[in-house]
Design a protein around this motif. Structure first.
Motif, mmCIF file in Angstrom:
data_model
loop_
_atom_site.group_PDB
_atom_site.id
_atom_site.type_symbol
_atom_site.label_atom_id
_atom_site.label_comp_id
_atom_site.label_asym_id
_atom_site.label_seq_id
_atom_site.Cartn_x
_atom_site.Cartn_y
_atom_site.Cartn_z
ATOM 1 N N LEU A 1 -10.315 3.745 19.218
ATOM 2 C CA LEU A 1 -10.309 2.404 18.619
ATOM 3 C C LEU A 1 -9.302 2.278 17.489
ATOM 4 O O LEU A 1 -9.310 1.296 16.747
ATOM 5 C CB LEU A 1 -11.703 1.981 18.158
ATOM 6 N N LEU B 1 -12.307 -3.562 26.800
ATOM 7 C CA LEU B 1 -11.498 -2.575 27.512
ATOM 8 C C LEU B 1 -10.639 -3.310 28.534
ATOM 9 O O LEU B 1 -11.140 -4.106 29.327
ATOM 10 C CB LEU B 1 -12.407 -1.573 28.228
ATOM 11 N N SER B 2 -9.346 -3.058 28.476
ATOM 12 C CA SER B 2 -8.423 -3.796 29.340
ATOM 13 C C SER B 2 -7.420 -2.839 29.965
ATOM 14 O O SER B 2 -7.152 -1.769 29.429
ATOM 15 C CB SER B 2 -7.695 -4.838 28.479
ATOM 16 N N SER B 3 -6.883 -3.239 31.097
ATOM 17 C CA SER B 3 -5.796 -2.476 31.721
ATOM 18 C C SER B 3 -4.471 -3.176 31.497
ATOM 19 O O SER B 3 -4.410 -4.409 31.501
ATOM 20 C CB SER B 3 -6.012 -2.366 33.238
ATOM 21 N N SER C 1 -15.473 -4.324 21.504
ATOM 22 C CA SER C 1 -14.067 -4.421 21.891
ATOM 23 C C SER C 1 -14.026 -4.741 23.380
ATOM 24 O O SER C 1 -15.053 -4.726 24.055
ATOM 25 C CB SER C 1 -13.336 -3.103 21.583
ATOM 26 N N CYS D 1 -5.927 -1.678 20.523
ATOM 27 C CA CYS D 1 -6.451 -0.420 20.000
ATOM 28 C C CYS D 1 -6.458 0.623 21.110
ATOM 29 O O CYS D 1 -6.510 0.291 22.292
ATOM 30 C CB CYS D 1 -7.889 -0.596 19.502
ATOM 31 N N ASP D 2 -6.441 1.877 20.682
ATOM 32 C CA ASP D 2 -6.616 2.972 21.620
ATOM 33 C C ASP D 2 -8.027 2.892 22.202
ATOM 34 O O ASP D 2 -9.004 2.712 21.463
ATOM 35 C CB ASP D 2 -6.417 4.303 20.878
ATOM 36 N N ALA D 3 -8.121 3.035 23.529
ATOM 37 C CA ALA D 3 -9.425 2.820 24.169
ATOM 38 C C ALA D 3 -10.467 3.845 23.730
ATOM 39 O O ALA D 3 -11.659 3.553 23.701
ATOM 40 C CB ALA D 3 -9.261 2.856 25.692
ATOM 41 N N ARG D 4 -10.023 5.060 23.392
ATOM 42 C CA ARG D 4 -10.992 6.090 23.032
ATOM 43 C C ARG D 4 -11.311 6.113 21.540
ATOM 44 O O ARG D 4 -12.464 6.204 21.130
ATOM 45 C CB ARG D 4 -10.474 7.473 23.450
ATOM 46 N N LEU E 1 -14.457 6.433 30.864
ATOM 47 C CA LEU E 1 -13.729 5.228 30.471
ATOM 48 C C LEU E 1 -12.652 4.846 31.485
ATOM 49 O O LEU E 1 -12.464 3.669 31.788
ATOM 50 C CB LEU E 1 -13.091 5.473 29.100
ATOM 51 N N ASP E 2 -11.949 5.865 32.010
ATOM 52 C CA ASP E 2 -10.858 5.568 32.939
ATOM 53 C C ASP E 2 -11.346 4.974 34.256
ATOM 54 O O ASP E 2 -10.573 4.354 34.976
ATOM 55 C CB ASP E 2 -10.049 6.841 33.245
ATOM 56 N N THR F 1 -11.843 -3.089 34.692
ATOM 57 C CA THR F 1 -11.527 -3.923 33.531
ATOM 58 C C THR F 1 -11.272 -5.357 33.974
ATOM 59 O O THR F 1 -10.964 -5.583 35.139
ATOM 60 C CB THR F 1 -10.270 -3.362 32.836
#
Lengths: 349, 349
Positions: free
Chosen positions: B316, B270-272, B268, B311-314, B13-14, B18
């Motif tokens: 949600l 994923l954003s930075s 969702s 939300c938390d990326a991992r 994910l990291d 994004t």
């Protein structure tokens, strides 16, 4: 001049499958020439923003044969333009470390001079570490907040010099200058307010640049931008370049602030009437939220503009006061208010 | 199962650039299985609407190995799915004559059974002429207005039989049936109201079909749809198929009406965080209007949901009460209200 996708002539308008974006090439040319002329008069370089058009053809018209760099908002856009010959690209949204590798790849594979933006010391430090580890070079502008309070450091913040020193201290990073963006100019509807915002944008960028230079650090680029501030600024002394994009095609939001005229708007959406729901007094179009977007920003100053005015497909003249009043994904709904003039235009075709 | 574009595992994910759409494959599978089960219980065929996902991978999950037709909103979508193996496609937005040639080409080149929709006698007449001139066959449903008043003929309108007769009289057209769409179910926030709308949608479609059959004309398909009405209908007697799409991934608008649960939402962005503008108490994300859309429909019943919850990326899990409060094209702005719980989550990463 712009004939993509087999569009040979306006006589074929009836054959085009809808919804379809129409770009008026003559208006685009005029709009772009006017902005280049304005920038010459101000004594600044124009760095056209291509985030709206995302098109190589439009970029060619915007540049008009001059040696201009361009602005983009994402590395995807940067890569597209770099792979198609653009050599001086500013990616004007704050970068994060997960994007460094992509930025480096664009530079390596295209030879493009790609300039990144940050307002954070930890990003600058991460960039220095990444660039050293990968023996590459990254260029930066420091973003200055000139009053929009979206992003950027205030021009007199200690962080401006901190970030500048981190970048300058790295043999792998190049400190190129500063940028400010007066996005709040879009919220102003009085010319005098835009003049004041333009002055604040200029003063913030020029002031931050002066601080950086006074600290003995380089600051070759002083970049400001937003179409309204470029058009309304009384002068841009100390600024080296301006970023602007919406002037190429204009829109109802700019019209609502009288920054452009209706006959300068170069983009429209060709649509078909797919239903006449007479019992509900509505027309149904095949242009909905995806074709028109859900942006209703023009309505604050142009009540009733909805998701866009209805215009004659050939002349672009307004059809009475009709507008798209509602959108679903692929449907647009037009309320016909019963006035004979409106009905005559639209319920008889 | 869904591993497009090199996304091998959530541990990466990291590394993902994004903004990026994330689709939770497990939630998608569960949502789709639940809707197929619901339709089996109702005794109707499910014709999944792919206008949201526009994806062959998602279509495969939605169909779940059953011999289901699909729904789309445009001929572009129809062509995409037809060229990739789908053989039974309903294009559920009113067609116009300029699109007949495209529809015919899709059928000829892919062998797909493509069903078009109209609510207008002149479209049916134009289709008959086009199909005769080009010796091809076009299939139609007649659209019935069940109360949304967007498009369609009222179920008892004389036009329903007029259109049916025009289609049936042409040796080149096939009258396949009727469709209704209770889009106004999205405006209802009380289960009892949705039950009533579902009954009206069913009765309109079944009633129009009965009139057509009573006139001695064929009406094999009786199609209704909207996710809320399919889920809330007390029965669907007389209906042959339902069209629904948003159930696959859900969204905040459906959550706001309690049609789904938060842990069923499968999509969702994923954003930075690209900026911490502490002097303005905002976080800046690289997900703006293009990544998130300008749809704020959920806010009527979920005030403060803005352009989407943070939300938390991992996991949600929601990050306090934070939401994207403003969007520019590529920037999202999050106002941090000063509550320690919110700040702790977001200004320290």
């Amino acid at each position: 001049m712009l004939m993509p996708d087999g569009v040979a002539a306006i006589s074929r308008l009836d054959d085009l499958e809808t919804p379809r974006l129409l770009l008026d090439a003559d208006r685009l040319e005029r709009n772009c020439a006017r902005m280049r002329e304005r920038c010459r008069a101000l004594g600044v370089a124009l760095r056209p923003h291509l985030k709206t058009a995302k098109s190589l053809d439009v970029a060619r018209v915007a540049i008009g044969g001059e040696p201009l760099g361009i602005t983009v908002s994402t590395l995807k856009e940067a890569e597209h333009f770099a792979r198609n010959g653009h050599r001086d690209i500013l990616c004007a949204a704050g970068v994060v470390p997960a994007k460094f590798a992509h930025a480096a790849r664009i530079q390596r594979e295209t030879g493009c001079d790609l300039v990144l933006v940050t307002d954070a010391r930890d990003i600058a430090e991460a960039a220095a570490a990444f660039a050293m580890d990968n023996t590459i070079s990254l260029s930066f502008l420091i973003e200055i907040d000139c009053g929009e309070h979206r992003s950027g450091q205030l021009p007199d913040a200690p962080a401006v010099l901190d970030i500048a020193r981190v970048i300058d201290a790295s043999p792998h990073l190049r400190l190129r200058g500063v940028m400010a963006h007066a996005g709040h100019s879009y919220g102003a509807d009085e010319p005098s307010a835009v003049v004041a915002i333009a002055a604040a944008e200029r003063d913030a960028a020029v002031g931050a640049a002066a601080r950086i230079r006074a600290a003995g650090l380089p600051c070759e680029i002083v970049s400001i931008g937003s179409t309204p501030t470029v058009l309304f600024a009384d002068h841009l002394e100390g600024v080296t370049e301006v970023r602007a994009g919406i002037y190429m095609v204009w829109d109802l939001a700019q019209l609502s602030r009288k920054v452009c005229r209706e006959d300068e708007i170069a983009v429209s959406v060709l649509s078909s009437v797919i239903g006449h729901t007479r019992h509900a007094r509505t027309l149904i179009l095949d242009a909905g939220a995806l074709a028109l977007s859900k942006d209703i920003g023009a309505n604050r100053l142009l009540p009733g503009s909805g998701y866009g005015y209805l215009c004659d497909a050939r002349t672009l003249a307004r059809l009475g006061r009709l507008a798209v009043n509602g959108v679903h994904q692929e449907h647009g709904t037009v309320s016909v208010d019963g006035k004979r003039g409106d009905l005559a235009h639209c319920l008889e075709d």
